[in-house]
Scaffold this motif. Structure first.
Motif, short mmCIF file in Angstrom:
data_model
loop_
_atom_site.label_atom_id
_atom_site.label_comp_id
_atom_site.label_asym_id
_atom_site.label_seq_id
_atom_site.Cartn_x
_atom_site.Cartn_y
_atom_site.Cartn_z
N LYS A 1 0.83 -1.21 0.00
CA LYS A 1 0.00 0.00 0.00
C LYS A 1 0.86 1.25 0.00
O LYS A 1 0.51 2.26 -0.61
CB LYS A 1 -0.92 0.00 1.22
CG LYS A 1 -1.86 1.20 1.28
CD LYS A 1 -2.79 1.11 2.49
CE LYS A 1 -3.72 2.31 2.54
NZ LYS A 1 -4.64 2.25 3.71
N GLN A 2 2.03 1.19 0.65
CA GLN A 2 2.89 2.37 0.76
C GLN A 2 3.37 2.84 -0.61
O GLN A 2 3.50 4.04 -0.85
CB GLN A 2 4.09 2.06 1.66
CG GLN A 2 4.89 3.29 2.03
CD GLN A 2 5.89 3.03 3.14
OE1 GLN A 2 6.00 1.90 3.61
NE2 GLN A 2 6.59 4.06 3.55
N ALA A 3 3.63 1.88 -1.51
CA ALA A 3 4.06 2.25 -2.86
C ALA A 3 2.99 3.08 -3.55
O ALA A 3 3.30 4.06 -4.24
CB ALA A 3 4.36 1.00 -3.68
N TYR A 4 1.73 2.70 -3.37
CA TYR A 4 0.65 3.40 -4.05
C TYR A 4 0.17 4.62 -3.26
O TYR A 4 -0.74 5.32 -3.69
CB TYR A 4 -0.48 2.42 -4.38
CG TYR A 4 -0.05 1.52 -5.51
CD1 TYR A 4 -0.21 1.91 -6.82
CD2 TYR A 4 0.59 0.31 -5.25
CE1 TYR A 4 0.23 1.11 -7.87
CE2 TYR A 4 1.03 -0.49 -6.29
CZ TYR A 4 0.85 -0.09 -7.59
OH TYR A 4 1.31 -0.87 -8.62
N THR A 5 0.79 4.88 -2.12
CA THR A 5 0.67 6.17 -1.45
C THR A 5 1.75 7.10 -1.97
O THR A 5 1.50 8.29 -2.20
CB THR A 5 0.81 5.99 0.08
OG1 THR A 5 -0.22 5.12 0.55
CG2 THR A 5 0.70 7.33 0.79
N TYR A 6 2.95 6.56 -2.16
CA TYR A 6 4.06 7.35 -2.70
C TYR A 6 3.74 7.89 -4.10
O TYR A 6 4.01 9.05 -4.40
CB TYR A 6 5.34 6.52 -2.77
CG TYR A 6 6.36 7.09 -3.73
CD1 TYR A 6 7.10 8.21 -3.40
CD2 TYR A 6 6.54 6.54 -5.01
CE1 TYR A 6 8.00 8.77 -4.30
CE2 TYR A 6 7.43 7.08 -5.91
CZ TYR A 6 8.16 8.19 -5.55
OH TYR A 6 9.04 8.75 -6.44
N LEU A 7 3.15 7.06 -4.95
CA LEU A 7 2.96 7.45 -6.35
C LEU A 7 2.15 8.73 -6.50
O LEU A 7 2.59 9.67 -7.18
CB LEU A 7 2.35 6.29 -7.15
CG LEU A 7 3.30 5.08 -7.32
CD1 LEU A 7 2.56 3.90 -7.92
CD2 LEU A 7 4.50 5.44 -8.16
N PRO A 8 0.96 8.86 -5.88
CA PRO A 8 0.25 10.15 -6.01
C PRO A 8 0.96 11.29 -5.30
O PRO A 8 0.91 12.44 -5.76
CB PRO A 8 -1.12 9.87 -5.38
CG PRO A 8 -0.96 8.65 -4.56
CD PRO A 8 0.11 7.85 -5.21
N ASP A 9 1.65 11.00 -4.17
CA ASP A 9 2.41 12.05 -3.50
C ASP A 9 3.50 12.61 -4.42
O ASP A 9 3.75 13.82 -4.45
CB ASP A 9 3.05 11.51 -2.22
CG ASP A 9 2.06 11.31 -1.09
OD1 ASP A 9 0.92 11.80 -1.21
OD2 ASP A 9 2.42 10.66 -0.10
N SER A 10 4.15 11.71 -5.17
CA SER A 10 5.24 12.15 -6.05
C SER A 10 4.72 13.02 -7.18
O SER A 10 5.44 13.90 -7.68
CB SER A 10 5.98 10.93 -6.62
OG SER A 10 5.17 10.20 -7.53
N VAL A 11 3.48 12.81 -7.60
CA VAL A 11 2.87 13.65 -8.65
C VAL A 11 2.67 15.06 -8.11
O VAL A 11 2.96 16.05 -8.78
CB VAL A 11 1.54 13.05 -9.14
CG1 VAL A 11 0.86 14.00 -10.12
CG2 VAL A 11 1.76 11.69 -9.79
#
Length: 239
Positions: free
Chosen positions: A191-201
């Motif tokens: 789940k953390q990876a798919y929290t990082y992805l929108p944060d990085s955008v």
């Protein structure tokens, strides 16, 4: 970015994250983008085709979708795919072998900010699809790509962006911060990876600012093209 380990650099965290989600990355990408990512990649590939490059470098190649598309559509081109994640490259190798493209595409584990395997002024066209926001130092990564390009060479970047329209931005944030981590976490178990992805955008420079960064490292004739209400942009820059 919420780190896995505070002692790790962003580069190390990104490598670990993509190693973890590599087996499910393609399926999740296509499901969660409703296959719109395929349309965006085709538009990048059409830009590349127009200049008829013979030597192409696909930086942050991931599982190789764009590299494979270019190998199939750009006549006689040799393509080098570079990525930090060995597990993502493993998934790319499977697809390349399945399509019989081993002679057209070679893969290297490497860092966009230190492309030691690539000689200066040896590449006709470079591409980066959804990878620049993962660079630890954007300017350094772009400068290194610039070094590898021949004079007149082209860089084409496809990257997510925050939509400017308030309604579209609100819908996008609801999707990216609430739905994406839940579905991504269930399928990938990370789940953390798919929290990082929108944060990085959200942390990535606005389109006009990114265009200025491209110009700042030496690129000329930088063109911006909004995709799907500004959810993504294609940047077309020339050395």
């Amino acid at each position: 970015m919420k780190p896995y380990n505070e002692e790790q650099s962003k580069k190390e965290q990104v490598e670990e994250m993509f190693d973890n989600i590599a087996p499910t990355y393609d399926r999740l990408n296509h499901i969660m983008s409703l296959n719109i990512d395929r349309i965006w990649r085709r538009r990048v590939m059409r830009i590349v085709r127009r200049v008829k490059p013979q030597q192409i470098m696909d930086v942050a190649t991931g599982t190789g979708d764009l590299a494979i598309a270019m190998a199939r559509k750009v006549e006689n081109a040799q393509i080098l795919g570079v990525d930090l994640s060995e597990e993502m490259l493993g998934e790319a190798r499977k697809k390349i072998q399945k399509q019989g493209l081993e002679k057209r595409i070679s893969l290297e584990k490497g860092d966009a900010e230190n492309l030691t395997m690539v000689a200066s002024e040896s590449i006709d066209t470079a591409t980066v699809a959804f990878g620049v926001r993962n660079f630890e130092n954007i300017e350094r990564g772009l400068s290194e790509i610039y070094r590898t390009l021949r004079p007149g060479g082209k860089l084409v970047v496809l990257e997510f962006s925050m939509p400017k329209n308030r309604l579209v931005r609100w819908v996008y944030r609801q999707y990216a911060h609430r739905l994406l981590p839940r579905i991504g976490g269930m399928i990938s178990k990370d789940k953390q990876a798919y929290t990082y992805l929108p944060d990085s955008v959200e942390e990535f420079p606005a389109p006009e600012r990114f265009a200025e960064i491209l110009k700042g490292v030496g690129f000329k004739s930088v063109k911006l093209s909004s995709q799907s209400f500004g959810i993504a942009y294609i940047y077309d820059a020339t050395k």
